[in-house]
Design an enzyme around this catalytic site. Structure first.
Site, PDB file in Angstrom:
ATOM      1  CB  SER A   1      37.182  85.200  54.341  1.00  0.00           C
ATOM      2  OG  SER A   1      36.461  84.831  55.484  1.00  0.00           O
TER       3      SER A   1
ATOM      4  CG  HIS B   1      35.518  88.042  51.384  1.00  0.00           C
ATOM      5  ND1 HIS B   1      34.177  87.940  51.601  1.00  0.00           N
ATOM      6  CD2 HIS B   1      36.106  87.541  52.501  1.00  0.00           C
ATOM      7  CE1 HIS B   1      33.950  87.395  52.782  1.00  0.00           C
ATOM      8  NE2 HIS B   1      35.112  87.153  53.348  1.00  0.00           N
TER       9      HIS B   1
END
Length: 188
Positions: free
Chosen positions: A114, A170
Site C-alpha cells: 500500500s 499510506h
C-alpha cells in the site's frame, strides 16, 4: 495492512521473515522494510494493490520509464514501512503506562504494497490533477479530489486507530509522491 493478532494466515517462520514490526526491526530484520511490500494478507489485499499498480503504474511507467517506476515503488515501500514503524513506536511510547491496547503495539505486524502503490498513485494524481478518475470504478471525479480524499482518509485512519489498514504506511507513500513531484517540477 496489519496482520490480525492471533490469526495464523501464514506459517510463523515465513511471517517473521517478511512482516514489518518494531520487534522485527529491532531484532535486526531490516530487510522487512522491503519484503513487507511484496507480501499480502489475502487475495483481496493483493488484488486491490495490483489494480492500483496497474492503472497508475502504467501511466507513470509510460511517462518516466520502468526504472523510475521501480525506484518509486521501492522508495514508497521503504518510506511507508518507516512511517509504519514511527507510528507504532509513538503508540507504544504513549501507551506504556495505560492499558489502551490489548497487545503491545511494537508486536503488531504489517504487510502489503500500500505505501508503494500510494506513492505511484499519488504521484500520478499530483502530476495530472485535472484528469478524470473513476472512484469505485463508476463515479467520475477530478484526480485532485480523489487525492485529497485518499490522504484525508488515511489521516482519519490514524486518528481513529484503525488496526486493519495502515494509514501511516499510506502517508509514507504520499510523502514519497510529494517529494518526487517537487523534484520533477524543478526539472520542468
Amino acid at each position: 495492512m496489519p496482520l490480525k493478532h492471533g490469526k495464523k494466515y501464514y506459517p510463523r517462520p515465513w511471517r517473521q521473515a517478511v512482516k514489518i514490526s518494531l520487534d522485527n526491526f529491532k531484532s535486526g530484520r531490516i530487510h522487512t522494510l522491503i519484503t513487507s511490500a511484496f507480501s499480502h494478507i489475502d487475495m483481496g489485499h493483493i488484488i486491490s494493490n495490483m489494480i492500483g499498480l496497474y492503472f497508475f503504474g502504467t501511466n507513470i511507467g509510460r511517462v518516466f520509464g520502468p526504472e523510475f517506476l521501480l525506484k518509486l515503488y521501492l522508495a514508497g515501500a521503504m518510506v511507508g514501512s518507516v512511517f509504519y514503524l514511527v507510528h507504532h513506536a509513538f503508540i507504544a511510547a504513549s501507551s506504556k503506562d495505560r492499558q489502551m491496547w490489548s497487545i503491545n503495539p511494537s508486536t503488531i505486524p504489517g504487510l502489503g504494497a500500500s505505501g508503494a502503490v500510494n506513492a505511484i498513485m499519488l504521484l500520478d494524481i499530483f502530476l495530472f490533477p485535472r484528469s478524470t478518475l473513476f472512484f469505485d470504478f463508476f463515479i467520475p471525479v477530478p484526480a485532485i479530489l480523489l487525492g485529497i480524499f485518499l490522504i484525508g482518509k488515511d489521516l482519519l485512519r490514524i486518528i481513529e486507530g484503525d488496526d486493519q489498514i495502515s494509514g501511516s504506511s499510506h502517508l509514507g507513500g504520499a510523502a514519497v509522491a510529494a517529494i518526487a513531484w517537487a523534484r520533477l517540477r524543478r526539472r520542468i
